[in-house]
Design an enzyme around this catalytic site. Structure first.
Site, mmCIF file in Angstrom:
data_model
loop_
_atom_site.group_PDB
_atom_site.id
_atom_site.type_symbol
_atom_site.label_atom_id
_atom_site.label_comp_id
_atom_site.label_asym_id
_atom_site.label_seq_id
_atom_site.Cartn_x
_atom_site.Cartn_y
_atom_site.Cartn_z
ATOM 1 N N LEU A 114 0.889 -1.076 -0.150
ATOM 2 C CA LEU A 114 -0.180 0.291 0.016
ATOM 3 C C LEU A 114 0.805 1.019 0.333
ATOM 4 C CD1 LEU A 114 -2.798 -0.814 2.364
ATOM 5 C CD2 LEU A 114 -3.460 0.221 -0.143
ATOM 6 N N ASP A 115 0.563 2.173 -1.393
ATOM 7 C CA ASP A 115 1.816 3.356 -0.855
ATOM 8 C C ASP A 115 1.643 3.665 0.184
ATOM 9 O OD1 ASP A 115 -0.086 5.361 -1.408
ATOM 10 O OD2 ASP A 115 -1.171 4.614 -2.755
ATOM 11 N N ARG A 116 2.481 5.219 0.602
ATOM 12 C CA ARG A 116 2.502 5.807 1.794
ATOM 13 C C ARG A 116 0.983 6.846 2.507
ATOM 14 N NH1 ARG A 116 7.863 10.489 3.256
ATOM 15 N NH2 ARG A 116 7.158 10.474 5.133
ATOM 16 N N SER A 118 -1.870 5.773 1.249
ATOM 17 C CA SER A 118 -2.922 4.683 1.771
ATOM 18 C C SER A 118 -2.983 4.030 2.544
ATOM 19 C CB SER A 118 -2.623 3.881 0.301
ATOM 20 O OG SER A 118 -3.176 4.810 -0.598
#
Length: 245
Positions: A114-116, A118
């Protein structure tokens, strides 16, 4: 394979990727990731890609566990907050999801990313075979709650018609409008491939700004009421569901 003579005869060395695969730890391709991530050691030293070893004479370990001894499988669900990167360590000194696993004694690793910016459901485990089965290439469905702003009228229909992201083909996303007020809307978006920043890029194609992106389901796992920043062990039923084809 390399042969070397010793006082007791001929010993054989094999590439570490092959040894890990033969021991049932993971696939050869996944073993490369284990090695580059520093999870494999030979005689106390971090292993290198392409390195060979002899399981009879060398001390080969994965996550500190000697090769051939299976560690107890551990499965965790984390409700990841914003501001954390989905890695075991970060060269830039940013907070990682591992900082949230207070009380976890077994070394586990994130499954997917999960990107930073999200948040939401993140699975962590030391089960290499399961990690391989849940790889994005196997098109495991993931559902997100996405809050967007901009031209939100008919946004669900426009997003569901997208067939490629940065030139790469994707299966149609399943998109439903959950609520809308003015120029903001909350959407349910289910994707399958999990391309890098896929939903954010899909929204950008439609002129939408993502205000919040939260993963609420992956395969059979549902985030439910797990508090933000907290983790829990998976139930036996959830683990069995993940292992189903």
């Amino acid at each position: 394979m390399t042969r070397r003579k010793t006082g007791s005869g001929i010993k054989m060395k094999e590439r570490l990727q092959k040894l890990l695969s033969a021991a049932g730890v993971c696939s050869r391709r996944a073993a490369e990731g284990y090695i580059t991530a520093g999870r494999v050691t030979v005689n106390g030293e971090n292993a290198l890609l392409g390195q060979q070893a002899d399981p009879e004479t060398d001390d080969i370990r994965v996550d500190g566990v000697p090769l051939g001894r299976e560690p107890e499988a551990v499965y965790l669900m984390l409700n990841k907050p914003r501001g954390y990167v989905t890695t075991v360590s970060d060269e830039q000194g940013r907070k990682t999801v591992m900082d949230l696993l207070t009380g976890v004694s077994t070394r586990v690793y994130p499954v997917g990313r999960l990107d930073r910016d999200s948040e939401g459901l993140l699975l962590l485990t030391n089960d290499g075979a399961l990690t391989h089965r849940l790889h994005p290439s196997h098109e495991v469905s993931k559902e997100y709650r996405v809050t967007v702003s901009g031209p939100v009228e008919h946004a669900a229909e426009r997003l569901s018609r997208i067939r490629d992201v940065v030139g790469l083909p994707i299966r149609p996303a399943e998109v439903r409008e959950l609520s809308r007020k003015g120029n903001r809307a909350e959407l349910s978006v289910t994707i399958h491939e999990g391309r890098n920043r896929q939903i954010r890029r899909m929204c950008a194609q439609c002129g939408l700004e993502v205000l919040r992106l939260q993963r609420v389901r992956e395969h059979c796992l549902e985030l439910g009421t797990l508090p933000l920043g907290q983790w829990r062990y998976l139930t036996a039923e959830e683990i069995a569901g993940l292992e189903e084809e």
